[in-house]
Design a protein around this motif. Structure first.
Motif, PDB file in Angstrom:
ATOM      1  N   GLN A  39       0.700  -1.130   0.038  1.00 40.98           N
ATOM      2  CA  GLN A  39       0.014   0.144  -0.033  1.00 40.98           C
ATOM      3  C   GLN A  39       0.871   1.305   0.165  1.00 40.98           C
ATOM      4  O   GLN A  39       0.406   2.521   0.103  1.00 40.98           O
ATOM      5  CB  GLN A  39      -1.006  -0.116   1.158  1.00 40.98           C
ATOM      6  CG  GLN A  39      -1.935  -1.213   1.210  1.00 40.98           C
ATOM      7  CD  GLN A  39      -2.906  -0.905   0.285  1.00 40.98           C
ATOM      8  OE1 GLN A  39      -3.384  -0.174  -0.462  1.00 40.98           O
ATOM      9  NE2 GLN A  39      -3.204  -2.236  -0.544  1.00 40.98           N
ATOM     10  N   THR A  40       2.312   1.261  -0.109  1.00 45.04           N
ATOM     11  CA  THR A  40       3.111   2.358  -0.011  1.00 45.04           C
ATOM     12  C   THR A  40       3.039   3.169  -1.350  1.00 45.04           C
ATOM     13  O   THR A  40       3.364   4.159  -1.356  1.00 45.04           O
ATOM     14  CB  THR A  40       4.538   1.955   0.206  1.00 45.04           C
ATOM     15  OG1 THR A  40       5.036   1.031  -0.705  1.00 45.04           O
ATOM     16  CG2 THR A  40       4.491   1.269   1.638  1.00 45.04           C
ATOM     17  N   ALA A  41       2.837   2.599  -2.488  1.00 39.55           N
ATOM     18  CA  ALA A  41       2.915   3.117  -3.786  1.00 39.55           C
ATOM     19  C   ALA A  41       1.709   4.176  -4.072  1.00 39.55           C
ATOM     20  O   ALA A  41       1.793   5.115  -4.689  1.00 39.55           O
ATOM     21  CB  ALA A  41       3.148   2.329  -4.884  1.00 39.55           C
ATOM     22  N   ALA A  42       0.586   3.718  -3.679  1.00 41.84           N
ATOM     23  CA  ALA A  42      -0.596   4.596  -3.926  1.00 41.84           C
ATOM     24  C   ALA A  42      -0.502   5.989  -3.276  1.00 41.84           C
ATOM     25  O   ALA A  42      -0.947   6.778  -3.944  1.00 41.84           O
ATOM     26  CB  ALA A  42      -1.826   3.536  -3.329  1.00 41.84           C
ATOM     27  N   PRO A  43      -0.294   6.072  -1.905  1.00 44.44           N
ATOM     28  CA  PRO A  43      -0.358   7.521  -1.402  1.00 44.44           C
ATOM     29  C   PRO A  43       0.761   8.213  -2.121  1.00 44.44           C
ATOM     30  O   PRO A  43       0.658   9.445  -2.430  1.00 44.44           O
ATOM     31  CB  PRO A  43       0.083   7.254  -0.081  1.00 44.44           C
ATOM     32  CG  PRO A  43      -0.533   5.931   0.425  1.00 44.44           C
ATOM     33  CD  PRO A  43      -0.222   4.991  -0.898  1.00 44.44           C
ATOM     34  N   ASP A  46      -0.658   9.462  -5.353  1.00 42.40           N
ATOM     35  CA  ASP A  46      -1.600  10.306  -5.005  1.00 42.40           C
ATOM     36  C   ASP A  46      -1.065  11.679  -4.929  1.00 42.40           C
ATOM     37  O   ASP A  46      -1.604  12.683  -5.337  1.00 42.40           O
ATOM     38  CB  ASP A  46      -2.632  10.009  -3.974  1.00 42.40           C
ATOM     39  CG  ASP A  46      -3.503   8.815  -4.094  1.00 42.40           C
ATOM     40  OD1 ASP A  46      -3.892   8.544  -5.517  1.00 42.40           O
ATOM     41  OD2 ASP A  46      -4.134   8.170  -3.327  1.00 42.40           O
ATOM     42  N   ASN A  47      -0.172  11.680  -3.896  1.00 41.63           N
ATOM     43  CA  ASN A  47       0.892  12.839  -3.658  1.00 41.63           C
ATOM     44  C   ASN A  47       1.197  13.364  -5.124  1.00 41.63           C
ATOM     45  O   ASN A  47       1.114  14.732  -5.078  1.00 41.63           O
ATOM     46  CB  ASN A  47       1.661  12.640  -2.641  1.00 41.63           C
ATOM     47  CG  ASN A  47       1.129  12.537  -1.264  1.00 41.63           C
ATOM     48  OD1 ASN A  47       0.145  12.775  -0.946  1.00 41.63           O
ATOM     49  ND2 ASN A  47       2.047  11.865  -0.353  1.00 41.63           N
ATOM     50  N   VAL A 110      -5.979  17.732  -3.991  1.00 38.53           N
ATOM     51  CA  VAL A 110      -4.957  18.864  -3.581  1.00 38.53           C
ATOM     52  C   VAL A 110      -5.426  19.180  -2.243  1.00 38.53           C
ATOM     53  O   VAL A 110      -4.392  19.482  -1.306  1.00 38.53           O
ATOM     54  CB  VAL A 110      -5.222  20.066  -4.560  1.00 38.53           C
ATOM     55  CG1 VAL A 110      -4.436  21.236  -4.017  1.00 38.53           C
ATOM     56  CG2 VAL A 110      -4.802  19.711  -5.976  1.00 38.53           C
ATOM     57  N   ALA A 111      -6.439  19.383  -1.729  1.00 38.37           N
ATOM     58  CA  ALA A 111      -6.804  19.713  -0.398  1.00 38.37           C
ATOM     59  C   ALA A 111      -6.480  18.646   0.587  1.00 38.37           C
ATOM     60  O   ALA A 111      -5.847  19.076   1.677  1.00 38.37           O
ATOM     61  CB  ALA A 111      -8.198  19.666  -0.277  1.00 38.37           C
TER      62      ALA A 111
END
Length: 118
Positions: A39-43, A46-47, A110-111
């Motif tokens: 699950q480390t690649a998804a955030p 997203d960032n 973005v928020a």
């Protein structure tokens, strides 16, 4: 004459750049980690997407490093507003900031990214 033309060109570029352009047709990256438990690649993806949206639509006023400029400094905006509050400002505008520079999932992404800046 050349200085006036250059000033006109630079001023126009700044104004047009600040408008952001809302026709972003970029696709979200595919989830290459489906089913493997990582699950480390998804955030991070997203960032990166949120940073790209910020660079395209917000950085001309708030600075590439969130340091401010025409718009306020956002380096610690997450300590003042949560993600929902930031999304409300992005969607509805505030002060000199126009409403709707980003909408929907783009505004939310973005928020959420900005809310982590404390």
């Amino acid at each position: 004459m050349k200085k006036k033309l250059l000033a006109l060109f630079m001023g126009s570029a700044l104004i047009l750049g600040a408008c952001g352009g809302g026709g972003d047709t970029a696709k979200k990256p595919a989830d290459n980690n489906a089913g493997n438990g990582d699950q480390t690649a998804a955030p991070a993806a997203d960032n990166a997407a949120a940073e790209g949206l910020f660079a395209q639509s917000c950085a001309s006023c708030h600075g590439q490093n969130l340091e401010g400029g025409v718009g306020p400094d956002l380096t610690k905006v997450g300590s003042k507003l949560d993600a929902a509050g930031i999304e409300g400002v992005i969607t509805n505008g505030q002060g000199a900031m126009p409403a709707g520079l980003l909408q929907g999932d783009d505004a939310k992404a973005v928020a959420e990214w900005l809310a982590t800046h404390k």
